[in-house]
Write a protein that holds these residues in place. Structure first.
Motif, PDB file in Angstrom:
ATOM      1  N   GLU A  57       0.813  -1.221   0.000  1.00 29.10           N
ATOM      2  CA  GLU A  57       0.000   0.000   0.000  1.00 29.10           C
ATOM      3  C   GLU A  57       0.847   1.273   0.000  1.00 29.10           C
ATOM      4  O   GLU A  57       0.442   2.313  -0.514  1.00 29.10           O
ATOM      5  CB  GLU A  57      -0.956   0.017   1.187  1.00 29.10           C
TER       6      GLU A  57
ATOM      7  N   ARG B 234       2.388   3.281   2.731  1.00 30.67           N
ATOM      8  CA  ARG B 234       2.064   4.370   3.654  1.00 30.67           C
ATOM      9  C   ARG B 234       3.265   5.316   3.780  1.00 30.67           C
ATOM     10  O   ARG B 234       4.397   4.893   3.568  1.00 30.67           O
ATOM     11  CB  ARG B 234       1.711   3.780   5.029  1.00 30.67           C
TER      12      ARG B 234
ATOM     13  N   ASN C  96       0.228   6.314   0.436  1.00 31.50           N
ATOM     14  CA  ASN C  96      -0.601   5.299  -0.223  1.00 31.50           C
ATOM     15  C   ASN C  96      -0.523   5.306  -1.746  1.00 31.50           C
ATOM     16  O   ASN C  96      -1.514   5.076  -2.438  1.00 31.50           O
ATOM     17  CB  ASN C  96      -2.057   5.440   0.225  1.00 31.50           C
TER      18      ASN C  96
END
Length: 374
Positions: free
Chosen positions: A213, A215, A218
Motif C-alpha cells: 500500500e 504508507r 498510499n
C-alpha cells in the motif's frame, strides 16, 4: 557485470490503450495544451490539470499532484516550455531560464532525474538567447518526450529478459512484489518497475503481483492498484507490514522496485519502506531488483550517506483519507525516502541493460567519458 538485449520485437508493449496516461498533449494551432493527471484525486476522480507555466509546474510538484522521478522531470521541462508561449519575447531570457531551473530543482531534492534533465536543457541552450533560446527550449521538451518513450520500452524489455532468466515457483508465471508507484502514472510511458511487470504481462510470463500500500501517502493502494486493475493484471494489495509473510504465502519469485536516485556504489534512494523490503527479501533469499532510467544514476555521489532525504508534512501521517488517526499534536518523523544499501540489491535494470554493482562501475566510466565528450 552488464548485459543488454536489443529490442527487436516491434509488438512489445505497443498497445498503449492498456496503460493509464499521466500526460496529454494537444498541439493546437497557436500553442500546445499540455495537461497532467492530478494524482491526489485518484482513484476517486480522474482530472487533468493544464501546465501553463513554471509556476504551475512548481506547484504541481511541491503539492505531490505529480510524483515519480521521470514524470517530475517531464513536468518541469514542460513548465519551462509553456513559459515560452505565455512569456515569450524579451521576457524569456537566459537569466529567466536559470532562475526557473533553480526553482524547479528545489522542489524535490532527492530525485536526481529532475536535476539531470534540467542540466541537459542548460547544455542544449548554452550561448543562446531571445528567439533561438525559445526555439531550443521547445525542441528539447518534445524530443525528451519521444526519447523517453523509446528508452522506456527498452528498459521494460531488459527487465523481462532479466526476470525470465530466473527460476519460478509456478509454471504459469512469475509472482512479483513491488512498492510505491512506478508505472505509467510515474512516467510518461509504461514505467520502471511496474513497466517491467507490464512487460511480463505482455509476454504472458506474469502470474500475480503483490502490491504494498506504501504508507503514509498510499501510492501503492491509490495508484499502483489502479494501474494493475486497469491492465487486468492479477494482484493482491497488502499492508506494508505484511511483506515478509506475503512473500512466503504467495510464493513470490522476485521483488522489483523503482528509484529516485542510485549513486556510484549502488546505494539506492527510493520510497520509504523500500529498505525494509530489501532486508526481508535478502533474509528470505528472494532476488531484489531496482528498475530505473539511466537518468536516475548519480555517479557524482559516492554512497548513500550523502543523499539528501526529503521530509514531508507531519499531517500526512496524522491523517488517513482526511480523518485524524492519532492525537492532533502527535510528534511525527516522516521521511519520504530511505536508502537501500547496494549489498541488498541483486541488480539494476535500465534501458542500457542489466547491471550488477560491478557493471555500475562500467556505466560510471562511460558517463564520465560522455560528459567529457569522448
Amino acid at each position: 557485470m552488464s548485459l543488454n538485449w536489443p529490442l527487436t520485437d516491434t509488438t512489445f508493449l505497443q498497445n498503449e490503450s492498456k496503460r493509464l496516461s499521466s500526460l496529454t498533449i494537444d498541439t493546437g494551432t497557436t500553442k500546445p495544451s499540455i495537461k497532467v493527471l492530478d494524482q491526489l484525486l485518484l482513484p476517486a476522480q480522474k482530472k487533468y490539470i493544464e501546465i501553463k507555466n513554471v509556476d504551475t509546474a512548481v506547484s504541481l510538484i511541491k503539492n505531490m499532484q505529480v510524483r515519480g522521478a521521470p514524470l517530475i522531470a517531464s513536468v518541469a521541462v514542460f513548465g519551462i516550455c509553456m513559459e515560452t508561449f505565455v512569456n515569450a519575447g524579451a521576457n524569456f531570457t537566459k537569466d529567466f531560464l536559470l532562475s526557473a531551473i533553480a526553482r524547479l530543482i528545489e522542489t524535490r531534492p532527492t530525485a536526481v532525474n529532475l536535476h539531470n534533465v534540467l542540466q541537459r536543457l542548460l547544455k542544449e541552450t548554452d550561448g543562446l538567447d531571445g528567439i533561438p533560446l525559445i526555439e531550443a527550449v521547445r525542441n528539447f521538451s518534445f524530443k525528451e518526450l519521444i526519447d523517453e518513450a523509446k528508452d522506456n520500452r527498452q528498459l521494460c524489455w531488459n527487465g523481462v529478459q532479466t526476470i525470465s532468466a530466473l527460476p519460478r515457483k509456478h509454471a504459469d508465471g512469475y509472482t512479483i512484489m513491488t512498492i510505491c508507484n512506478t508505472g505509467s502514472l510515474a512516467t510518461t510511458s509504461w514505467g520502471t518497475a511496474l513497466g517491467v511487470i507490464s512487460g511480463l504481462q505482455d509476454r504472458k510470463l506474469l502470474r500475480r503481483v503483490i502490491c504494498l500500500e506504501t504508507r503514509p501517502y498510499n501510492q501503492g493502494s491509490r495508484l499502483t492498484a489502479t494501474e494493475l486493475a486497469h491492465q487486468g493484471i492479477e494482484f493482491r494489495l497488502i499492508c506494508d507490514s505484511m511483506a515478509a509473510f506475503a512473500i512466503n504465502a504467495f510464493d513470490v519469485d522476485a521483488v522489483i522496485v523503482g528509484a529516485d536516485r542510485v549513486v556510484a556504489n549502488g546505494d539506492t534512494a527510493n520510497k520509504i519502506g523500500t529498505y525494509n523490503l530489501a532486508i526481508v527479501a535478502k533474509h528470505l533469499g528472494i532476488p531484489f531488483f531496482v528498475a530505473l532510467p539511466y537518468d536516475t544514476f548519480d555517479f557524482k555521489t559516492q554512497d548513500g550517506n550523502a543523499i539528501v532525504i526529503e521530509e514531508r508534512k507531519d499531517d500526512e501521517m496524522r491523517y488517513f483519507n482526511g480523518g485524524l488517526i492519532c492525537e492532533p499534536n502527535t510528534p511525527v518523523f516522516n521521511p519520504a525516502f530511505d536508502v537501500t544499501k547496494a549489498e541488498l540489491i541483486t541488480g539494476y535494470i535500465s534501458e542500457r541493460g542489466f547491471h550488477t554493482t560491478v557493471g555500475l562501475e562500467e556505466l560510471r566510466v562511460h558517463a564520465t567519458n560522455e560528459a567529457r565528450g569522448q
